[in-house]
Design an enzyme around this catalytic site. Structure first.
Site, PDB file in Angstrom:
ATOM      1  N   ASP A   1     -12.398 -10.987   6.629  1.00 38.76           N
ATOM      2  CA  ASP A   1     -11.057 -10.848   7.057  1.00 38.76           C
ATOM      3  C   ASP A   1     -11.282  -9.484   8.247  1.00 38.76           C
ATOM      4  O   ASP A   1     -10.279  -8.788   8.020  1.00 38.76           O
ATOM      5  CB  ASP A   1      -9.737 -10.624   5.998  1.00 38.76           C
ATOM      6  CG  ASP A   1      -8.757 -10.865   6.696  1.00 38.76           C
ATOM      7  OD1 ASP A   1      -8.265 -11.408   7.705  1.00 38.76           O
ATOM      8  OD2 ASP A   1      -7.366 -10.453   5.837  1.00 38.76           O
TER       9      ASP A   1
ATOM     10  N   VAL B   1       0.879  -1.227  -0.045  1.00 40.05           N
ATOM     11  CA  VAL B   1      -0.075   0.164   0.049  1.00 40.05           C
ATOM     12  C   VAL B   1       0.918   1.346  -0.012  1.00 40.05           C
ATOM     13  O   VAL B   1       1.871   1.250   0.796  1.00 40.05           O
ATOM     14  CB  VAL B   1      -0.902  -0.078   1.438  1.00 40.05           C
ATOM     15  CG1 VAL B   1      -1.889   1.223   1.033  1.00 40.05           C
ATOM     16  CG2 VAL B   1      -1.555  -1.401   1.436  1.00 40.05           C
TER      17      VAL B   1
END
Ligand SMILES: *[C@@H]1O[C@H](CO)[C@@H](O)[C@H](O)[C@H]1NC(C)=O
Ligand SMILES: *[C@@H]1O[C@H](CO)[C@@H](O)[C@H](O)[C@H]1NC(C)=O
Length: 678
Positions: A472, A361
């Protein structure tokens, strides 16, 4: 186009009978050279209108023109002494460079022992000498140079000078080209201007004195010479000498013309009547820009184009992205790779803000809108299913909830998918929980985060058009915005893992410790598996521990949910609260509620877990939490089979050492104790 060659009868007689005694006065005047007694060599020519053209527009060439008959400058007196006779000459010349702004080489009036100058070089050597004989006394060459190039080789003063040369090109005297106006004011002349100019060379043999005078063609002989020098020419002169002109070109094609010439030995040469001179050709001189600079500019341009094309091709490769027809509908959700590249400064390492299960990211600022974004780079290799996945990403991207990290769009590249999220300035929650260098969150903050995540999950499960499973839920996937609100990220991404596998057998997706035990058997995610994950997340936030902590001080504490449950059974549930947070009396009820809710959500029987709607209601106090002890099922529901399944999963996550396996097997005991407690 007149040619007048006047030789005194006396001279003709003497010359013809070859007598080399004094008294043979040579005297000639030429207006043009048609039919003149000239010996030409090199590329020298007489043009159709009688001009003597020593050189023409050819590079690196020489032209010579000598008066054919020898001249006897030496005067042998009856006493046996020898002196040089006086002489005088005047000629009109013009030097035209092919380019108006670049100068070619010059020319010279020469007295030499031969009619040509064999072995002489072009360019700087003016067709007079070469580098071996230049300067040698044996040359016996006298010249007056009209030099238009500055040769460092010969210590030239500038690129427009007149010089007197004895046997070599290092002038014995030289001066810039100019003439004296009548009032005595010097006026500069440019030899290479293409304008016709006149030169007078006068040698006084008695006083051994040489004058060289220069003037534009329309000006009569100035009273002051340009060069005036005491000079003994006797070392130069041999019995028979030749007079003439020499010129050379270098890399710039140059034409050297002589329009008229008069010479007299032992007297003053006849002044030339300029009206009788042939006309110079009207040549349009090309500016060098066309013939010299143009090719240079053109090749430079070509280079620029080639380099530009290369850069563009490189850019194209660099910013290449995949765009298929079906994606055109997703206009506003598609980002240009170039923009993302710019935004993240080329995915620079120091823009890297995290590495998650799906990829790296990067933080970035979009070029035009200046919106701060987080770009998640996910590598994928299959084209298959991409269309469905992107469709889902885009539809998920349309979901808006204040506790979801907004997905702004995506971009596709070969083997790469990039997801663009709004940037969350405070990063992920797990840092605040587990990184000792980070400030600790207080209860109010933690409670708000838990409620936020609960409402986001409720929204995903029930409030939006489709049921979106997160699959998740964990502290690492909860990001904190500028106001420390918890925002769930990565929703919808789990689907990425499903692609390419047998649709009958869904791969288990998620993170060990947050996975509902039934997933290991059925592999089928549903809302209640998200609830299990939420339970683990809740305990994680309130206890400040990971769901599975192999480094916990006692075996009992290694599995968080077991430990909290055993504390609850002992009536010390609040001891599990993160010691970094501290407990205020007023907060105890909320903490207990959340701990119990965490346990309830972690129930191994999916049917016993609350729905997210109920979770939100419990947290908001709209619904009382069922009494866990009355349920009792929590323990009993956890059959040893379930526990083993759970532990298998655990072992999968730490398969590297048997040591760890052993440690991890101990919760099995606690699990048995737990289930035995029914
Ligand atoms: C230079 O000129 C002389 C004649 O003056 C000639 O003998 C000699 O070979 C020339 N040298 C070169 C290098 O051409
Ligand atoms: C004439 O030429 C000389 C050198 O060649 C230079 O110093 C001088 O400034 C020139 N004068 C004019 C009026 O251009």
């Amino acid at each position: 186009m007149f040619f007048v060659l006047k030789l005194t009868v006396f001279f003709l007689v003497v010359s013809n009978i070859g007598v080399t005694t004094q008294g043979k006065d040579v005297d000639f005047t030429c207006y043009g050279f048609g039919g003149a007694k000239l010996s030409l060599d090199g590329i020298a020519q007489i043009t159709s209108n009688g001009l003597l053209r020593l050189t023409t527009d050819t590079k690196q060439t020489i032209g010579h023109a000598f008066y054919t008959n020898p001249i006897h400058f030496l005067n042998h007196s009856s006493t046996g002494s020898t002196s040089v006779l006086s002489f005088s000459t005047t000629f009109v010349f013009a030097i035209l460079s092919q380019y108006s702004d670049l100068s070619g080489h010059g020319m010279a009036f020469v007295i030499a022992p031969t009619r040509g100058l064999p072995g002489a070089f072009a360019s700087d050597y003016l067709g007079l000498f070469n580098y071996t004989d230049n300067g040698k006394l044996t040359n016996h060459v006298f010249s007056v140079e009209l030099d238009t190039v500055r040769s460092a080789l010969f210590n030239d003063i500038n690129d427009n000078h007149v010089g007197i040369d004895m046997n070599g090109l290092q002038s014995v005297a030289s001066t810039p080209a100019y003439y004296f106006e009548n009032i005595g004011r010097p006026v500069n002349l440019t030899l290479v201007s293409g304008q016709a100019m006149r030169v007078w060379v006068d040698y006084d043999g008695v006083h051994k004195h040489l004058n060289v005078t220069l003037a534009p063609i329309n000006v009569s002989k100035p009273a002051l010479p340009l060069l005036s020098k005491l000079l003994d020419l006797s070392p130069i002169m041999e019995e028979s000498m030749f007079v003439g002109f020499s010129a050379s070109t270098g890399s710039v094609p140059t034409s050297h013309y002589v329009l008229g010439w008069s010479f007299k030995l032992n007297g003053k040469a006849k002044e030339l009547d300029i009206s009788q001179l042939p006309k110079l050709p009207h040549k349009r001189r090309k500016p060098a820009i066309l013939t010299i600079w143009l090719p240079i500019i053109a090749s430079a341009l070509l280079l620029v184009i080639v380099v530009g094309t290369l850069i563009m091709v490189r850019r194209k490769v660099k910013y290449e992205e995949v765009l298929e027809d079906w994606e055109l509908d997703y206009g506003p959700h598609r980002f240009k790779y170039k923009d993302l590249y710019m935004a993240t400064e080329g995915f620079k390492h120091n823009e890297l803000v995290g590495i998650g299960g799906f990829g790296k990211v990067y933080r970035g600022v979009l070029p035009i809108s200046k919106i701060e974004v987080a770009v998640k780079k996910i590598s994928h290799d299959s084209k298959q299913g991409m269309k469905e996945f992107v469709a889902e990403i885009v539809s998920v991207g349309q979901l808006r909830h204040r506790n979801l990290v907004p997905l702004l769009g995506y971009c596709r590249r070969k083997g790469e998918l990039l997801l663009v999220y709004e940037f969350m300035p405070n990063g992920s929650l797990d840092k605040f929980l587990f990184d000792s260098s980070m400030p600790k969150l207080n209860w109010v903050q933690r409670f708000r985060i838990i409620r936020g995540v609960a409402s986001a999950l409720f929204y995903l499960h029930e409030e939006c058009d489709q049921v979106v499973l997160h699959r998740d839920v964990k502290s690492a996937n909860v990001l904190l915005d500028g106001e420390m609100n918890g925002r769930l990220g990565d929703f919808g991404l789990a689907k990425l893992h499903d692609r390419g596998t047998d649709p009958q057998i869904t791969q288990v997706v998620g993170t060990m410790g947050y996975l509902a035990p039934e997933l290991s058997r059925t592999g089928l995610p549903n809302p209640s598996t998200d609830v299990f994950g939420f339970g683990a997340f809740t305990l994680e936030v309130i206890c400040g521990r990971r769901p599975i902590d192999p480094r916990a001080s006692s075996a009992e504490e290694q599995i968080l949910v077991d430990w909290v449950f055993s504390c609850k059974r002992k009536g010390t549930i609040l001891e599990t609260v993160d010691p970094n947070m501290g407990i205020k009396y007023a907060e105890m009820n909320e903490m207990e509620l959340v701990l119990n809710l965490g346990l309830l959500c972690s129930h191994c029987d999916p049917t016993e877990r609350p729905t997210m709607r109920q979770v939100v209601q419990y947290l908001e106090g709209e619904l009382p939490l069922p009494d866990l002890s009355s349920l009792g099922l929590l323990a009993s529901g956890m059959t040893s089979a379930d526990r083993e399944g759970f532990l298998e999963v655990l072992n999968l996550s730490y398969p590297s050492s048997t040591q760890k396996k052993k440690t991890l097997s101990s919760p099995l005991v606690s699990g048995l104790v737990l289930s035995g407690g029914r």
